[in-house]
Motif scaffolding. Sequence first.
Motif, PDB file in Angstrom:
ATOM      1  N   HIS A 272       0.834  -1.207   0.000  1.00  0.00           N
ATOM      2  CA  HIS A 272       0.000   0.000   0.000  1.00  0.00           C
ATOM      3  C   HIS A 272       0.868   1.257   0.000  1.00  0.00           C
ATOM      4  O   HIS A 272       0.558   2.254  -0.668  1.00  0.00           O
ATOM      5  CB  HIS A 272      -0.910  -0.033   1.224  1.00  0.00           C
ATOM      6  CG  HIS A 272      -2.023   0.954   1.190  1.00  0.00           C
ATOM      7  ND1 HIS A 272      -2.597   1.417   0.020  1.00  0.00           N
ATOM      8  CD2 HIS A 272      -2.682   1.597   2.211  1.00  0.00           C
ATOM      9  CE1 HIS A 272      -3.553   2.277   0.305  1.00  0.00           C
ATOM     10  NE2 HIS A 272      -3.618   2.419   1.613  1.00  0.00           N
ATOM     11  N   ALA A 273       1.990   1.182   0.714  1.00  0.00           N
ATOM     12  CA  ALA A 273       2.909   2.325   0.755  1.00  0.00           C
ATOM     13  C   ALA A 273       3.571   2.522  -0.607  1.00  0.00           C
ATOM     14  O   ALA A 273       3.736   3.661  -1.070  1.00  0.00           O
ATOM     15  CB  ALA A 273       3.968   2.114   1.837  1.00  0.00           C
ATOM     16  N   HIS A 274       3.938   1.428  -1.266  1.00  0.00           N
ATOM     17  CA  HIS A 274       4.536   1.543  -2.605  1.00  0.00           C
ATOM     18  C   HIS A 274       3.550   2.191  -3.580  1.00  0.00           C
ATOM     19  O   HIS A 274       3.922   3.091  -4.353  1.00  0.00           O
ATOM     20  CB  HIS A 274       4.930   0.153  -3.122  1.00  0.00           C
ATOM     21  CG  HIS A 274       6.222  -0.349  -2.593  1.00  0.00           C
ATOM     22  ND1 HIS A 274       7.435   0.230  -2.919  1.00  0.00           N
ATOM     23  CD2 HIS A 274       6.503  -1.397  -1.758  1.00  0.00           C
ATOM     24  CE1 HIS A 274       8.410  -0.428  -2.316  1.00  0.00           C
ATOM     25  NE2 HIS A 274       7.875  -1.421  -1.595  1.00  0.00           N
ATOM     26  N   GLU A 275       2.314   1.733  -3.547  1.00  0.00           N
ATOM     27  CA  GLU A 275       1.332   2.300  -4.480  1.00  0.00           C
ATOM     28  C   GLU A 275       1.072   3.777  -4.176  1.00  0.00           C
ATOM     29  O   GLU A 275       0.992   4.608  -5.104  1.00  0.00           O
ATOM     30  CB  GLU A 275       0.024   1.512  -4.416  1.00  0.00           C
ATOM     31  CG  GLU A 275      -0.989   1.996  -5.461  1.00  0.00           C
ATOM     32  CD  GLU A 275      -2.220   1.117  -5.552  1.00  0.00           C
ATOM     33  OE1 GLU A 275      -3.101   1.425  -6.382  1.00  0.00           O
ATOM     34  OE2 GLU A 275      -2.307   0.110  -4.811  1.00  0.00           O
ATOM     35  N   SER A 276       0.951   4.119  -2.898  1.00  0.00           N
ATOM     36  CA  SER A 276       0.699   5.507  -2.518  1.00  0.00           C
ATOM     37  C   SER A 276       1.888   6.395  -2.874  1.00  0.00           C
ATOM     38  O   SER A 276       1.714   7.544  -3.297  1.00  0.00           O
ATOM     39  CB  SER A 276       0.407   5.595  -1.022  1.00  0.00           C
ATOM     40  OG  SER A 276      -0.716   4.805  -0.694  1.00  0.00           O
ATOM     41  N   LEU A 277       3.091   5.846  -2.705  1.00  0.00           N
ATOM     42  CA  LEU A 277       4.288   6.604  -3.095  1.00  0.00           C
ATOM     43  C   LEU A 277       4.294   6.812  -4.601  1.00  0.00           C
ATOM     44  O   LEU A 277       4.623   7.909  -5.093  1.00  0.00           O
ATOM     45  CB  LEU A 277       5.541   5.847  -2.638  1.00  0.00           C
ATOM     46  CG  LEU A 277       6.885   6.504  -2.971  1.00  0.00           C
ATOM     47  CD1 LEU A 277       6.965   7.919  -2.417  1.00  0.00           C
ATOM     48  CD2 LEU A 277       8.036   5.646  -2.422  1.00  0.00           C
ATOM     49  N   GLY A 278       3.914   5.778  -5.345  1.00  0.00           N
ATOM     50  CA  GLY A 278       3.813   5.944  -6.792  1.00  0.00           C
ATOM     51  C   GLY A 278       2.815   7.020  -7.169  1.00  0.00           C
ATOM     52  O   GLY A 278       3.081   7.854  -8.049  1.00  0.00           O
ATOM     53  N   ASP A 279       1.672   7.043  -6.493  1.00  0.00           N
ATOM     54  CA  ASP A 279       0.648   8.063  -6.781  1.00  0.00           C
ATOM     55  C   ASP A 279       1.174   9.460  -6.480  1.00  0.00           C
ATOM     56  O   ASP A 279       0.884  10.420  -7.219  1.00  0.00           O
ATOM     57  CB  ASP A 279      -0.612   7.785  -5.950  1.00  0.00           C
ATOM     58  CG  ASP A 279      -1.301   6.492  -6.365  1.00  0.00           C
ATOM     59  OD1 ASP A 279      -1.002   5.985  -7.462  1.00  0.00           O
ATOM     60  OD2 ASP A 279      -2.141   5.993  -5.585  1.00  0.00           O
ATOM     61  N   ALA A 280       1.931   9.588  -5.389  1.00  0.00           N
ATOM     62  CA  ALA A 280       2.492  10.904  -5.035  1.00  0.00           C
ATOM     63  C   ALA A 280       3.514  11.337  -6.079  1.00  0.00           C
ATOM     64  O   ALA A 280       3.527  12.501  -6.502  1.00  0.00           O
ATOM     65  CB  ALA A 280       3.132  10.837  -3.650  1.00  0.00           C
TER      66      ALA A 280
END
Length: 397
Positions: A272-280
């Motif tokens: 979830h952190a990887h995906e959220s970091l990608g979105d940011a």
Amino acid sequence: CYENILNDDPENINARLALADLHLYLGELEGAIGELEEILDVAPDRADVYNLLGKLYLKQSDFNSVITLLETAFESGVKDTILAEMLAGAYVEKNRVEEAISLYKDLLVANPNNKNYFRILGELQVRINRVDEAARSFCSMLDLDAPSISEVIYKLEELKKKESGNIFVKEVLTDAYIKAIMPAKAVSELGEILSLDENRLDRVISKFKEILDKYPDEPAALKALARAFIKKRSYSEAVNEYIKLTRYSDDHLNDAVAGLKDILSIFPGQAHAHESLGDAYLKLARIEEALLEYLEVLKLNSSAVKTIIEKCQRITKENPNMILAHQVLGQSYVLINDASSAIEEAEFMIYLDKNYAPAHQIMGDAYMKAGSPHKAQASYATAISIDPNNILNPGHI
């Protein structure tokens, strides 16, 4: 005239009051005091006389006489708020602060809604270093009178200066800041509390949530709550707060990126952190970095494939020749067993760069999904010949 009346009737209170008034008019203070003392000898229950006599003693700065007089009055059963206030003031003048505090507490029992009593009580408690009690008294002012918020905050801030490590004062000040619509200052106080006592982590988290209930887009609170969740090792909750931070304001995207990277440095398998970091990263137009994070998501959480496909389709629409975006799409299609779409992506990557090893790897995986192992082996062989050190094993997805 008055003396003649008193000769005939020494206990005539009205005559003595009139005579005392005359003495005052003539500036004869001692004469007035004498008449009032005579009245109390015959009428020890006259609160109005105690009041007048006490004021005359105060005019002489004779605080000891005030105290003796009014203590006698209360011992004889006289009950009067004005006299109690006068006695408390005399106690303060003689530095008998404990007795003044006790008297104001009694006054508050009879008058619990008197804001000024709480103010004076708090100030007296400060004088003898009862800082926690003073904080409670000042807080009670606020409970009775919301517009006094600025005064209360000032007094609490002064208490904080007096005892900078006092957690209770910080907690009360936090509540005052929340009421005063000063959420950033409230967050700062909570941060100081946590730095002083990490055992209060759960309480501080609850307070951050309270702030965000009232001010949901307060960036300082979102960041602080996320950091608190990291301390608690509640990484999913921390990620959610950073996601909110990116939604409310693009001004704090870099803060969200830093926070998400902190989580991943501790727990690199947090999909979830990887995906959220990608979105940011995507919001910051750091597209390649975003795509690399999406690749990590595909390795860790196959259930996120559909959302990754949607994001990459938007990227390729704006950047049709970005080979990394097609790689993420190709690997996503392999994961959902869409071999034809995966082959299409692989062919396009090879068209862009025939020596791009991941394209041949994805081609091999897609052929395996399609039931063509010979073609798959040929693609894997090409991928290995291009990049023998970094190629993934066949069927890696």
